[in-house]
Design a protein around this motif. Structure first.
Motif, mmCIF file in Angstrom:
data_model
loop_
_atom_site.group_PDB
_atom_site.id
_atom_site.type_symbol
_atom_site.label_atom_id
_atom_site.label_comp_id
_atom_site.label_asym_id
_atom_site.label_seq_id
_atom_site.Cartn_x
_atom_site.Cartn_y
_atom_site.Cartn_z
ATOM 1 N N TYR A 1 0.872 -1.088 0.011
ATOM 2 C CA TYR A 1 0.047 0.042 -0.069
ATOM 3 C C TYR A 1 0.869 1.104 -0.020
ATOM 4 C CZ TYR A 1 -3.326 3.322 1.226
ATOM 5 O OH TYR A 1 -4.272 4.513 1.277
ATOM 6 N N ASP B 1 -2.948 2.628 -3.490
ATOM 7 C CA ASP B 1 -3.960 2.591 -2.532
ATOM 8 C C ASP B 1 -5.182 2.199 -3.057
ATOM 9 O OD1 ASP B 1 -5.023 4.555 -4.229
ATOM 10 O OD2 ASP B 1 -4.428 6.533 -3.285
ATOM 11 N N CYS B 2 -6.266 2.316 -2.330
ATOM 12 C CA CYS B 2 -7.289 1.594 -2.753
ATOM 13 C C CYS B 2 -8.044 1.818 -3.910
ATOM 14 C CB CYS B 2 -8.346 1.720 -1.528
ATOM 15 S SG CYS B 2 -9.147 3.270 -1.185
ATOM 16 N N ALA C 1 -6.591 -2.974 -1.255
ATOM 17 C CA ALA C 1 -5.246 -2.299 -0.971
ATOM 18 C C ALA C 1 -5.629 -1.848 0.502
ATOM 19 C CB ALA C 1 -4.715 -1.347 -1.986
ATOM 20 N N TYR D 1 -4.361 -0.375 3.696
ATOM 21 C CA TYR D 1 -3.914 0.905 4.443
ATOM 22 C C TYR D 1 -2.489 0.605 4.608
ATOM 23 C CZ TYR D 1 -3.987 -2.859 8.130
ATOM 24 O OH TYR D 1 -3.965 -4.197 8.772
#
Length: 284
Positions: A190, A201-202, A260, A262
């Motif tokens: 991440y 990242d997410c 993803a 943190y």
């Protein structure tokens, strides 16, 4: 009647008288005369006499001071039996009766404010200190993430999401294919703001996968959720999107999510930990 004849002193009485006079004369001749200086009081007795005089003077002075201190009482508040003192205006004021004052209604109704004070407990102080520590830690994490992102970006030389949009790796789109491509990046670390296999990242992870199918997405979980159609969880399939507040990922089936997560973690599959989410399908 008998005649009174005075008796003469006898010869013996005369002789005794003469002897007494002679003895007194002898004593005066033998005893030296007292000097004038010797008749003066001794030096040791002089201070006593002077002290007595001083005490009398002090007592006299004290009586005079007490009498003087008593005088101002008549000067400030003369009695009726002392007509020589005139009554001043100030004295008349002290004898005046209570007075009444009229105040306007707007003055009476004027609001009155006062300072407020609230004590701060030790628990509140500690909570504030903890909040400050957490904020400082979050800021430090953000700075570290940006530095990590810069390092990963510099180390990656493969195609970007923009490159895939210009030349899609998978021209045909279906949910199964989307999910399979997404699983290829399990274990990618991440990185805040990351959108390449160097770090995700997410929303960067979702954006990069859909770009390979020629579908452009914003780098935002809320924006990606707005692109699709909300469906029930019962109809959800792997490849659909799980949208949360500030986070998203791919539905992996059986109440699981591929995402993803943190900072410090990597892309992985895990159970959905909250009920506050919904499912969105892209392409319909």
């Amino acid at each position: 009647m008998a005649r009174f004849t005075p008796r003469r002193p006898n010869a013996q009485l005369k002789r005794n008288t003469k002897k007494a006079v002679a003895r007194k004369s002898r004593d005066r001749a033998v005893t030296p005369s007292v000097d004038t200086a010797a008749a003066k009081p001794l030096a040791s007795t002089r201070p006593l006499r002077r002290g007595a005089v001083a005490n009398v003077a002090v007592m006299t002075l004290a009586v005079g001071i007490v009498g003087t201190l008593a005088i101002p009482a008549y000067a400030f508040a003369p009695g009726s039996n002392l007509p020589q003192f005139g009554t001043s205006a100030e004295t008349e004021l002290t004898k005046a009766q209570a007075q009444s004052v009229e105040v306007a209604d707007d003055v009476i109704a004027a609001p009155v404010t006062k300072d407020g004070f609230e004590a701060v407990t030790a628990a509140e102080i500690e909570a504030a200190a903890e909040a400050k520590r957490q904020a400082e830690a979050a800021e430090a994490a953000r700075v570290a993430a940006e530095a990590e992102m810069a390092s990963y970006a510099a180390s990656y030389d493969g195609p970007s999401a923009g490159d895939f949009l210009a030349n899609p790796a998978y021209p045909s789109y279906d949910l199964g294919s989307v999910y399979n491509v997404a699983t290829q990046y399990i274990g990618t670390p991440y990185v805040y703001g990351g959108a390449t296999p160097a770090g995700f990242d997410c929303s960067g992870f979702v954006m990069y996968v859909f770009a390979q199918f020629g579908i452009g997405m914003p780098h935002s979980s809320a924006g990606q959720g707005a692109m699709g159609t909300r469906i029930s969880e019962a109809d959800a399939q792997p490849g659909d999107l799980v949208i949360m507040d500030g986070h998203d990922g791919f539905y992996a089936g059986n109440g699981m999510i591929l995402h993803a997560p943190y900072e410090g973690a990597s892309v992985r599959v895990q159970p959905i930990w909250t009920s506050d989410y919904y499912i969105v399908r892209i392409g319909i």
